[in-house]
Scaffold this motif. Structure first.
Motif, mmCIF file in Angstrom:
data_model
loop_
_atom_site.group_PDB
_atom_site.id
_atom_site.type_symbol
_atom_site.label_atom_id
_atom_site.label_comp_id
_atom_site.label_asym_id
_atom_site.label_seq_id
_atom_site.Cartn_x
_atom_site.Cartn_y
_atom_site.Cartn_z
ATOM 1 N N VAL A 10 0.843 -1.207 0.000
ATOM 2 C CA VAL A 10 0.000 0.000 0.000
ATOM 3 C C VAL A 10 0.879 1.258 0.000
ATOM 4 C CG1 VAL A 10 -1.598 1.363 1.395
ATOM 5 C CG2 VAL A 10 -2.006 -1.068 1.059
ATOM 6 N N ALA A 11 1.918 1.271 0.825
ATOM 7 C CA ALA A 11 2.804 2.423 0.907
ATOM 8 C C ALA A 11 3.539 2.658 -0.412
ATOM 9 C CB ALA A 11 3.809 2.242 2.044
ATOM 10 N N VAL A 12 4.141 1.600 -0.952
ATOM 11 C CA VAL A 12 4.881 1.723 -2.207
ATOM 12 C C VAL A 12 3.941 2.089 -3.351
ATOM 13 C CG1 VAL A 12 6.250 0.474 -3.913
ATOM 14 C CG2 VAL A 12 6.690 0.155 -1.474
ATOM 15 N N GLY A 13 2.780 1.428 -3.404
ATOM 16 C CA GLY A 13 1.819 1.710 -4.471
ATOM 17 C C GLY A 13 1.307 3.130 -4.433
ATOM 18 N N VAL A 15 2.851 5.846 -3.276
ATOM 19 C CA VAL A 15 3.902 6.764 -3.724
ATOM 20 C C VAL A 15 4.098 6.665 -5.243
ATOM 21 C CG1 VAL A 15 6.359 7.311 -3.579
ATOM 22 C CG2 VAL A 15 5.071 6.746 -1.503
ATOM 23 N N LEU A 16 4.142 5.442 -5.777
ATOM 24 C CA LEU A 16 4.318 5.262 -7.223
ATOM 25 C C LEU A 16 3.138 5.818 -8.010
ATOM 26 C CD1 LEU A 16 5.855 1.663 -7.397
ATOM 27 C CD2 LEU A 16 7.023 3.863 -7.694
ATOM 28 N N PHE A 17 1.936 5.653 -7.458
ATOM 29 C CA PHE A 17 0.752 6.190 -8.141
ATOM 30 C C PHE A 17 0.841 7.712 -8.242
ATOM 31 C CE2 PHE A 17 -3.498 8.056 -8.040
ATOM 32 C CZ PHE A 17 -4.065 7.452 -9.152
ATOM 33 N N HIS A 18 1.335 8.341 -7.177
ATOM 34 C CA HIS A 18 1.486 9.797 -7.227
ATOM 35 C C HIS A 18 2.534 10.202 -8.263
ATOM 36 C CE1 HIS A 18 2.068 13.955 -6.098
ATOM 37 N NE2 HIS A 18 3.351 13.696 -5.930
ATOM 38 N N ILE A 19 3.664 9.499 -8.285
ATOM 39 C CA ILE A 19 4.750 9.868 -9.199
ATOM 40 C C ILE A 19 4.337 9.687 -10.661
ATOM 41 C CG2 ILE A 19 7.082 9.255 -9.943
ATOM 42 C CD1 ILE A 19 7.695 8.526 -7.038
ATOM 43 N N TYR A 20 3.667 8.584 -10.954
ATOM 44 C CA TYR A 20 3.327 8.264 -12.347
ATOM 45 C C TYR A 20 1.860 8.545 -12.687
ATOM 46 C CZ TYR A 20 7.835 5.907 -12.227
ATOM 47 O OH TYR A 20 9.171 5.641 -12.107
ATOM 48 N N SER A 21 1.183 9.301 -11.840
ATOM 49 C CA SER A 21 -0.234 9.577 -12.067
ATOM 50 C C SER A 21 -0.454 10.359 -13.366
ATOM 51 C CB SER A 21 -0.805 10.379 -10.889
ATOM 52 O OG SER A 21 -2.116 10.801 -11.179
ATOM 53 N N ILE A 54 4.129 3.908 7.563
ATOM 54 C CA ILE A 54 3.555 2.619 7.151
ATOM 55 C C ILE A 54 4.595 1.516 7.246
ATOM 56 C CG2 ILE A 54 2.441 1.360 5.282
ATOM 57 C CD1 ILE A 54 0.700 3.499 6.531
ATOM 58 N N ALA A 55 5.842 1.824 6.847
ATOM 59 C CA ALA A 55 6.906 0.821 6.938
ATOM 60 C C ALA A 55 7.163 0.432 8.394
ATOM 61 C CB ALA A 55 8.188 1.356 6.301
ATOM 62 N N PHE A 56 7.110 1.402 9.294
ATOM 63 C CA PHE A 56 7.286 1.102 10.720
ATOM 64 C C PHE A 56 6.144 0.228 11.237
ATOM 65 C CE2 PHE A 56 6.552 2.266 15.209
ATOM 66 C CZ PHE A 56 7.736 1.796 15.745
ATOM 67 N N MET A 57 4.930 0.527 10.788
ATOM 68 C CA MET A 57 3.793 -0.307 11.175
ATOM 69 C C MET A 57 3.984 -1.738 10.680
ATOM 70 S SD MET A 57 0.635 2.320 10.430
ATOM 71 C CE MET A 57 -0.553 0.991 10.554
#
Length: 277
Positions: A10-13, A15-21, A54-57
């Motif tokens: 979810v965290a990676v997706g 961030v990537l969605f924002h970059i490549y939106s 999110i990574a810490f969670m």
């Protein structure tokens, strides 16, 4: 284990969605690229923090998941961790606020050579006033507002007689010239917003707010109201057309002055009252 992996995805997706939106800002049409840079800085800072949290969670879910015989330890205070969190949060907030304060200083510092124009918002239309040949706009007052004088121009002010008044029409601006936009509202809160300009401000009844900008490219741009102002809020639209100087001058020469409109309105009103045609 599965929950931790899902959280990381979810965290990676995100961030990537924002970059490549495919959905991004409209191409900018004024000098306010600083606004875009400030938003980008905010996105990156919040994106890093979002991923870290999110990574810490996910780490906690994986590292401290339930095991038979394992007992949780009670640790009510951790001053070292609190200091790190406090310092990190302070740095992050400062990094987001500092560019905004810098841009705000520029936003309210109007160049000396900027031309003043006025925008009037009311349910549910836009009206505009531009200076005439004398280069100055006349004074206004809400007491003077009437169907014949929608901008409330002072009839006794000689500088207002040659003002160009555009009621429920399109606004034209010359490219490459700084403009100070004075904002007024007749009735409720409005907000003059052109997405490509990256500049907007609330229009508050009883106040004159402002922003300034320099159009950097020609074109036709939609004007929206960015403040919920009533049942026809979504239809409160018009156009701003940025012209080359020669085209702008030709358009301006065709517009009516306040004196011309006042005379026409007076004749129309007298004819109506007398029952003539």
């Amino acid at each position: 284990m599965a929950v931790a992996i899902i959280l990381l995805l979810v965290a990676v997706g995100s961030v990537l969605f924002h970059i490549y939106s495919p959905w991004w800002w409209t191409p900018i049409a004024t000098n306010w690229s600083y606004i875009d840079h400030t938003i980008s800085i905010t996105f990156w800072i919040t994106g890093v923090v979002f991923f870290a949290v999110i990574a810490f969670m996910a780490y906690c879910v994986f590292r401290f998941h339930h095991k038979e015989g394992r007992q949780a330890h009670y640790n009510p205070e951790n001053k070292k961790l609190e200091w790190w969190l406090s310092i990190g949060t302070a740095i992050g907030v400062a990094a987001m606020l500092a560019p905004g304060l810098f841009v705000w200083h520029q936003f309210v510092t109007v160049p000396a050579d900027a031309t003043e124009i006025e925008v009037m918002g009311q349910q549910w239309q836009w009206s505009f006033r531009l200076p005439g040949k004398d280069g100055r706009m006349g004074t206004t007052d809400v007491r003077y507002i009437s169907p014949e004088n929608p901008m409330g121009v002072n009839r006794d002010d000689k500088h207002g007689q040659d003002d160009v008044v555009i009621e429920s029409g399109e606004l034209h601006l010359p490219v490459g010239k700084p403009v100070k936009v004075l904002l007024r509202s007749v009735d409720v809160l409005h907000d003059f917003y052109v997405p490509e300009f990256r500049a907007k401000m609330d229009m508050v009844p009883g106040m004159v707010t402002y922003f300034w900008m320099t159009p950097i490219r020609t074109g036709t741009f939609d004007v929206l109201c960015a403040e919920l102002c009533g049942s026809a809020h979504a239809q409160m639209r018009t156009k701003v057309i940025v012209d080359e100087q020669s085209e702008y001058d030709a358009w301006l020469a065709q517009q009516k002055t306040f004196a011309e409109l006042s005379g026409r309105n007076a004749v129309t009103k007298a004819t109506y009252r007398s029952g003539g045609k």
